[in-house]
Structures are given as C-alpha cells and as structure tokens.
Write a protein that holds these residues in place. Structure first.
Motif, PDB file in Angstrom:
ATOM      1  N   PHE A 261       0.950  -1.253   0.139  1.00 21.18           N
ATOM      2  CA  PHE A 261      -0.127  -0.034  -0.032  1.00 21.18           C
ATOM      3  C   PHE A 261       1.182   1.434   0.042  1.00 21.18           C
ATOM      4  CE2 PHE A 261      -2.708  -3.064   2.681  1.00 21.18           C
ATOM      5  CZ  PHE A 261      -2.896  -3.358   1.848  1.00 21.18           C
ATOM      6  N   ASP A 262       0.484   2.350  -0.725  1.00 15.47           N
ATOM      7  CA  ASP A 262       1.220   3.700  -1.096  1.00 15.47           C
ATOM      8  C   ASP A 262       0.621   4.832  -1.183  1.00 15.47           C
ATOM      9  OD1 ASP A 262       2.290   5.301  -1.344  1.00 15.47           O
ATOM     10  OD2 ASP A 262       3.249   5.124  -3.333  1.00 15.47           O
ATOM     11  N   ASN A 263      -0.295   4.931   0.755  1.00 12.07           N
ATOM     12  CA  ASN A 263      -1.257   5.923   0.875  1.00 12.07           C
ATOM     13  C   ASN A 263      -2.051   5.334   0.628  1.00 12.07           C
ATOM     14  OD1 ASN A 263       0.456   8.233   2.319  1.00 12.07           O
ATOM     15  ND2 ASN A 263       1.219   8.748   0.334  1.00 12.07           N
ATOM     16  N   THR A 264      -2.490   4.017   0.651  1.00 14.65           N
ATOM     17  CA  THR A 264      -3.897   3.546   0.154  1.00 14.65           C
ATOM     18  C   THR A 264      -5.397   4.149   1.069  1.00 14.65           C
ATOM     19  OG1 THR A 264      -2.199   2.032  -1.268  1.00 14.65           O
ATOM     20  CG2 THR A 264      -4.690   1.306  -1.028  1.00 14.65           C
ATOM     21  N   PRO A 265      -6.509   4.731   0.798  1.00  9.84           N
ATOM     22  CA  PRO A 265      -7.145   5.156   1.027  1.00  9.84           C
ATOM     23  C   PRO A 265      -7.654   3.132   2.695  1.00  9.84           C
ATOM     24  CG  PRO A 265      -7.758   6.251  -0.766  1.00  9.84           C
ATOM     25  CD  PRO A 265      -6.521   5.079  -0.861  1.00  9.84           C
ATOM     26  N   LEU A 266      -8.293   3.588   3.412  1.00  7.85           N
ATOM     27  CA  LEU A 266      -8.514   1.784   4.382  1.00  7.85           C
ATOM     28  C   LEU A 266     -10.142   1.424   2.754  1.00  7.85           C
ATOM     29  CD1 LEU A 266      -8.104   0.036   6.827  1.00  7.85           C
ATOM     30  CD2 LEU A 266      -9.608   1.068   7.409  1.00  7.85           C
ATOM     31  N   LYS A 267     -10.966   2.288   2.865  1.00 12.04           N
ATOM     32  CA  LYS A 267     -12.070   2.237   2.100  1.00 12.04           C
ATOM     33  C   LYS A 267     -11.729   1.056   0.294  1.00 12.04           C
ATOM     34  CE  LYS A 267     -12.383   5.868  -0.359  1.00 12.04           C
ATOM     35  NZ  LYS A 267     -13.493   7.514  -0.384  1.00 12.04           N
ATOM     36  N   GLU A 268     -10.319   1.297  -0.027  1.00 10.63           N
ATOM     37  CA  GLU A 268     -10.078   1.180  -1.988  1.00 10.63           C
ATOM     38  C   GLU A 268      -9.559  -0.430  -0.944  1.00 10.63           C
ATOM     39  OE1 GLU A 268      -6.244   1.158  -4.731  1.00 10.63           O
ATOM     40  OE2 GLU A 268      -7.005   3.066  -3.418  1.00 10.63           O
ATOM     41  N   ILE A 269      -8.768  -0.694   0.152  1.00  8.11           N
ATOM     42  CA  ILE A 269      -8.224  -1.463   1.023  1.00  8.11           C
ATOM     43  C   ILE A 269      -9.234  -3.041   1.686  1.00  8.11           C
ATOM     44  CG2 ILE A 269      -6.446  -2.540   3.022  1.00  8.11           C
ATOM     45  CD1 ILE A 269      -5.490  -0.818   3.175  1.00  8.11           C
ATOM     46  N   GLY A 270     -10.713  -2.370   1.897  1.00 12.04           N
ATOM     47  CA  GLY A 270     -11.473  -3.471   2.245  1.00 12.04           C
ATOM     48  C   GLY A 270     -11.922  -3.701   0.791  1.00 12.04           C
ATOM     49  N   SER A 271     -11.967  -2.877  -0.366  1.00 12.35           N
ATOM     50  CA  SER A 271     -12.333  -3.961  -1.449  1.00 12.35           C
ATOM     51  C   SER A 271     -11.557  -4.888  -2.176  1.00 12.35           C
ATOM     52  CB  SER A 271     -12.504  -2.460  -2.948  1.00 12.35           C
ATOM     53  OG  SER A 271     -13.266  -1.740  -2.621  1.00 12.35           O
ATOM     54  N   LEU A 272     -10.313  -4.661  -1.637  1.00 13.20           N
ATOM     55  CA  LEU A 272      -9.388  -5.104  -1.646  1.00 13.20           C
ATOM     56  C   LEU A 272      -9.550  -6.570  -1.724  1.00 13.20           C
ATOM     57  CD1 LEU A 272      -6.545  -5.995  -4.102  1.00 13.20           C
ATOM     58  CD2 LEU A 272      -5.165  -4.865  -2.169  1.00 13.20           C
ATOM     59  N   ILE A 273      -9.704  -6.910   0.057  1.00  7.57           N
ATOM     60  CA  ILE A 273     -10.419  -7.479   0.713  1.00  7.57           C
ATOM     61  C   ILE A 273     -11.427  -8.861   0.118  1.00  7.57           C
ATOM     62  CG2 ILE A 273     -10.829  -8.570   2.838  1.00  7.57           C
ATOM     63  CD1 ILE A 273      -8.913  -6.053   4.477  1.00  7.57           C
ATOM     64  N   LYS A 274     -11.708  -8.118  -0.108  1.00 11.63           N
ATOM     65  CA  LYS A 274     -13.088  -8.492  -0.569  1.00 11.63           C
ATOM     66  C   LYS A 274     -13.410  -9.434  -2.090  1.00 11.63           C
ATOM     67  CE  LYS A 274     -18.158  -7.845  -1.376  1.00 11.63           C
ATOM     68  NZ  LYS A 274     -19.490  -7.418  -1.682  1.00 11.63           N
TER      69      LYS A 274
END
Length: 330
Positions: A261-274
């Motif tokens: 991650f590089d200054n990645t918003p948590l909401k984007e990380i949530g999409s990646l996890i899904k």
C-alpha cells in the motif's frame, strides 16, 4: 471399471438405454463431472476408434439447436457422419461436440467450448497452457481457454479476475489475445504482463515485451512498453502511467501473498480484501474509510490482514458471519 464409467463407455459405443442416457444427463449437471467426461471420452476413443463425423456441420447444427432450445434424444444420428479412417485429434473434437450436445443440451456453450481454470478466495494457482505459455491466477479469478485449436488456430483467452501472463513466442509469430468481461482486448507477441479485470475496473501492467491494448469501443488503442500501466475507465478511456522498477514490482506482490500500500485509503483496501478473500469490510465512519496506510504486509487470510491494519491504525474489529466491522477505539 466403476458403474458410471461403464455406463458412459456404453453410451459412446451406442449401447445406452434411454434410462442410462437420462442418468448421464443428471450426472453431467455437476460441473466437476464435465472434465471427467472429457477424460473418459479421450480414453475410450484411444481404445475404440470409430467413425469420423463432419465436425463443422455437427458444430453448426448443434449450436443452432441450443439457440432454438431444440435437443434431439440422440444427437449423433442427426449430423450425417462421413465414414473415414479415424484420426485421433479430429475424432476427439468431433466426439466431444456431438456426444456432449446430444446427451446434455442443458450445458452452456461456454462450458463445452472452453476449458476453465479457476481459483478460490485466498488461492493462487499456476497454469501451463498447451502453447507453452504460463499463467499465474490470483485469488477469485477464472481463465477460459479454447478446448480445441489453441496454439494452432487460435491463442485467444478470456480472463475474469487477475493474472500474470508469461507468453511463449511461436515460430509463426502467432498473436496471443486476452479478452476481459468488459470487452477490452490485450494483444501480445511474447511478453510478461499482468491483467486486472474485476468489477472495479480493468488494468494492464507490462513487465517485458510489447502489448497493444484496445478498449471495448475501439476508439482508443495504446502500444505499451515495459514499465507502462494502463487503467481503463468504465467509459473505455485509457489512462497511461509509467512505473519505476519499485512500483512495477509491487504489481506482482500478490504472487507472494503480499499486499503493498502507498497512501492507500482503508475503503480501497476493503475492496481488495473482498476481491481476494470474499470477506466484506464494513467501515463505520467516513473518517476511518479515508484513513490511508503505507507499507507491505504478507497475509494469506482476511483475518491476518485486518488484524495488522487494526494494530497500525488503532481501530476496533468485530467479526461477523462473513464480514468484519471496524470502528475507532473509544
């Protein structure tokens, strides 16, 4: 020989009763049995060579039957076979088309015409294609490859999800084409590249070689060079970005179960996890959803990754049936 195999071999030989044909139809409704059917078909043909049908006529007639929802009891009788000395490859193709269509009209054409390779959530799989090319499928992804003629008549595949391709060059310079569900097309001649084709969008990253990328509407075409990354919008607009070596390597980090991650918003990380683990991340506040994080983390499950993020960003995690609810510490 088990009873199912014996029953199917009898069908191949033309000795199956109507009851046996119905039992085979029911058995083929399980997707896992389709590949077994093809394996037994190949085995039976090697030991019991038969007539050589007219493949082109058979294929056209049976596709027409499927389109019109008309299925004969025995599709072999309706295709006017031409009797010749059998050749293994041609007979295998013809038998697969004719017998499958005749026994199980309920099957989708895509299932018949394409071999599929799929991964589950959290799974990474390596595939060696008949033309010598290699594919690494990321989690929750599926690759469709033509069952017949791949590497000779065509090298065109369909990807749903994310994969790295290492394409084998051929003596006749045959193109390798990757199609995405949103109808974008990646054309290559021998190269290494990553394709991301999910609901959130489409992205192509080129590591080695040359790629010609065209959007679904064909209005934009980009010739990519090593280090290029192209994002394709929902409207089909192509956006080119040049990556340095460090950022280029991060595009392949998923192969080692690493998340960078590089200054990645948590909401984007949530999409990646899904996408990768099939687990939904419910973020309680917009402020937390917009919090960013930088770093590389190795995780083979959603729980591992969520717990690391919770420790770094100091938020609470509550696990539900198939989701995690996260909120700020009180």
């Amino acid at each position: 020989m088990n009873l199912v195999k014996e029953m199917i071999f009898n069908y191949f030989a033309g000795n199956a009763s109507p009851l046996h044909k119905k039992l085979i139809e029911d058995w083929l409704q399980e997707p896992k049995n389709i590949e077994q059917y093809f394996e037994w078909l190949d085995e039976w043909e090697r030991t019991c060579p038969q007539f050589l049908p007219n493949v082109e006529i058979a294929l056209l007639k049976n596709i027409e039957r499927i389109d019109n929802n008309v299925f004969p009891i025995d599709g072999v009788d309706a295709i006017n076979p031409v009797y010749k000395k059998p050749k293994l490859n041609s007979w295998w193709i013809a038998a697969a088309v004719c017998l499958i269509f005749g026994v199980s009209g309920f099957l989708m054409k895509q299932e018949i015409m394409y071999q599929s390779y799929a991964t589950d959530f959290g799974e990474i799989r390596k595939i060696h294609l008949p033309d010598g090319s290699d594919v690494t499928l990321n989690a929750n992804s599926e690759l469709f490859v033509p069952r017949w003629g791949f590497g000779t008549k065509t090298r065109e595949v369909l990807l749903e999800g994310e994969a790295e391709f290492s394409v084998q060059h051929t003596l006749d310079h045959q193109k390798f084409i990757v199609n995405t569900p949103d109808k974008h097309q990646i054309t290559v001649l021998g190269t290494e590249f990553v394709v991301y084709a999910r609901q959130r969008g489409t992205k192509v990253v080129l590591n080695k070689g040359k790629v010609i990328l065209s959007s679904a509407n064909k209005r934009e075409i980009i010739t990519m060079k090593p280090g290029d990354m192209v994002n394709i919008s929902k409207k089909g607009e192509l956006k080119l970005q040049v990556l340095n070596k460090e950022k280029l390597s991060t595009q392949l980090s998923w192969k080692d179960h690493r998340f960078v991650f590089d200054n990645t918003p948590l909401k984007e990380i949530g999409s990646l996890i899904k996408e990768n683990f099939g687990v939904e991340i419910k973020i309680q506040t917009p402020e937390l959803a917009n919090r960013t994080i930088t770093g590389a983390f190795k995780a083979e499950s959603a729980e591992e990754l969520v717990n690391v993020l919770a420790e770094m960003l100091s938020f609470n995690v509550v696990k539900e049936e198939n989701s995690y609810v996260i909120s700020f510490d009180n």
